[in-house]
Design an enzyme around this catalytic site. Structure first.
Site, PDB file in Angstrom:
ATOM      1  N   GLY A  53       0.819  -1.205   0.000  1.00  0.00           N
ATOM      2  CA  GLY A  53       0.000   0.000   0.000  1.00  0.00           C
ATOM      3  C   GLY A  53       0.854   1.256   0.000  1.00  0.00           C
ATOM      4  O   GLY A  53       1.958   1.259  -0.528  1.00  0.00           O
ATOM      5  N   LEU A  54       0.321   2.309   0.623  1.00  0.00           N
ATOM      6  CA  LEU A  54       0.993   3.603   0.686  1.00  0.00           C
ATOM      7  C   LEU A  54       1.385   4.111  -0.687  1.00  0.00           C
ATOM      8  O   LEU A  54       2.494   4.559  -0.910  1.00  0.00           O
ATOM      9  CB  LEU A  54       2.239   3.540   1.585  1.00  0.00           C
ATOM     10  CG  LEU A  54       1.977   3.381   3.080  1.00  0.00           C
ATOM     11  CD1 LEU A  54       3.295   3.332   3.818  1.00  0.00           C
ATOM     12  CD2 LEU A  54       1.133   4.520   3.596  1.00  0.00           C
ATOM     13  N   CYS A  55       0.463   3.981  -1.639  1.00  0.00           N
ATOM     14  CA  CYS A  55       0.765   4.544  -2.944  1.00  0.00           C
ATOM     15  C   CYS A  55      -0.437   5.330  -3.457  1.00  0.00           C
ATOM     16  O   CYS A  55      -0.814   5.216  -4.604  1.00  0.00           O
ATOM     17  CB  CYS A  55       1.218   3.480  -3.935  1.00  0.00           C
ATOM     18  SG  CYS A  55       0.256   1.999  -3.895  1.00  0.00           S
ATOM     19  N   GLY A  56      -1.025   6.109  -2.596  1.00  0.00           N
ATOM     20  CA  GLY A  56      -2.094   7.005  -3.018  1.00  0.00           C
ATOM     21  C   GLY A  56      -3.313   6.254  -3.499  1.00  0.00           C
ATOM     22  O   GLY A  56      -3.674   5.218  -2.953  1.00  0.00           O
TER      23      GLY A  56
END
Lengths: 295, 135
Positions: free
Chosen positions: A89-92
């Site tokens: 994750g952590l990709c907008g």
């Protein structure tokens, strides 16, 4: 009113978060460059493959006896969607935009009375889709290209799809992935994999190369039988590369935003901290002065 | 001396070789064929074997390919290879390992598709070993 110590702790924690996000941004930028180079390097093969397929397809005058990969099974009842997302994750909005498109497509197909099956590539899309569509998800392929995305990864996915096709489990296969536009914009793309859309390829060919009449060795059908599954792997490879570049691009801009937000937060917390400190000093002074006056 | 023409060797991951050569010998599915400038347009599938590129009268490069396709026109020759290794880099013991692994896969295969894949792998590994021995 938080105490000075609380404020100091909050500033420290935001600062360490900022360090993490800016490091992630840097890593994503480096990976993005590599992913772009890889996508660039893979282009010549795909182009030449397309040229070859185009001339083959235009020389096949009738569709009779053509491979079902090209002509389809004659039905359109069962759809397989290959949903390509990232493992992390952590990709907008990278994953959620793919999932949104997938949901839209699934409901469109189901409204038309078609059956849908889903093959997930990447954990994130699977995690989001399984709540609503657990019964139609066929499988999850994860850790694709974890170290370095290679053609073998694409071939694994393509072989899985091919096996299912040969077992008659679906009629039409569509890939859903993000096309890399720039670090801040990725476009969700649907691409039909089976049956292969020849018209587009033929349209893309210039007239000069279409005019050449090739000899074939062995014959057209035999080459097509080998070329079509091969082409599938190439298409899958290309979409994986695009997706990979998009993921890193999306992560880079998301982390850039996060770093900036953390900076703003630190500024406002520091202001707050200094005000509180001053107020505290003033209060102490007043106490001392009024204590002295009272004596 | 024959005129040079452009020869390209491409793998799915990158463009491996782009060179001007005077002749190429390609291991076609129905026999090796040589390509000179002005060759008739041809598309052929390849069997595992060695591509020789010539510059003038001497062999310039020898590259092992595990299969793929060749597209020939009057002014160029393009080979789409699945796996390509320069002949001098072939590791005979690695090839033998692959033959062994492929043989095991054939005996363990329970489905036709798996057996076909393993048999192809065996053919590739054997051709690789033969090509490597020529050093």
């Amino acid at each position: 009113m938080p105490s000075l110590k609380d404020l100091r702790m909050r500033i420290d924690s935001v600062k360490s978060t900022q360090k993490i996000t800016s490091a992630m941004k840097m890593v994503a930028a480096a990976k993005l460059r590599r992913a772009q180079e890889q996508a660039e390097a893979a282009r010549p093969y795909a182009e030449r493959m397309e040229r070859m397929l185009g001339s083959l397809a235009s020389s096949m005058t009738s569709n009779e006896g053509a491979s079902p990969l090209l002509a389809g099974t004659g039905k359109q009842d069962m759809h397989l969607l290959v949903i390509m997302t990232s493992d992390r994750g952590l990709c907008g909005a990278f994953n959620s935009s793919i999932v949104r498109e997938a949901r839209k497509m699934i409901s469109e197909l189901q409204a038309d009375g078609k059956d849908v099956k889903i093959l997930c590539v990447g954990r994130k899309g699977w995690a989001q889709l399984r709540r609503d569509y657990a019964s139609v998800i066929v499988d999850l392929i994860e850790d694709v290209g974890r170290q370095r995305l290679g053609f073998d990864d694409a071939q694994g996915v393509a072989n899985r799809v091919l096996e299912m096709f040969e077992a008659g489990e679906f009629d039409v296969c569509t890939l859903v992935y993000n096309t890399f536009q720039s670090a801040i914009s990725q476009i969700v793309t649907r691409q039909q994999l089976i049956p292969f859309a020849v018209d587009e390829v033929e349209a893309a060919m210039d007239e000069e190369s279409a005019a050449v009449v090739y000899d074939y060795e062995p014959d057209e059908t035999e080459i097509l039988d080998v070329l079509l599954p091969r082409n599938m792997s190439v298409q899958v490879f290309r979409s994986l590369l695009e997706n990979n570049a998009s993921e890193h691009g999306a992560r880079m801009s998301a982390m850039d935003n996060a770093t900036r937000n953390a900076g703003e937060m630190i500024d406002s917390l520091t202001l707050n901290y200094n005000r509180t400190r001053q107020a505290f000093i003033t209060k102490e002074l007043i106490e001392i002065i009024s204590g002295a006056e009272a004596v | 001396m024959a005129e040079p023409f452009s020869f390209e060797l491409v793998s799915p991951e990158k463009l491996l070789l782009s060179d001007d050569v005077t002749m190429v010998v390609v291991p076609g599915a129905e026999g090796d064929f040589g390509v000179l400038v002005g060759h008739a347009p041809l598309i052929s599938s390849l069997r595992p074997g060695v591509i020789d590129t010539y510059n003038g009268d001497k062999v310039e490069k020898r590259i092992f390919v595990a299969g793929g396709f060749a597209e020939v026109t009057a002014e160029r020759c393009t080979v789409l290879a699945e796996e390509a290794v320069p002949v001098e880099d072939i590791d005979a013991s690695a090839a033998e390992e692959r033959i062994k692994a492929a043989n095991e896969a054939i005996s363990e295969a329970d489905k036709d598709t798996a057996r076909n894949a393993a048999e192809t792998e065996l053919a590739v590994a054997e051709a690789m070993l033969v090509a490597g021995r020529g050093n």
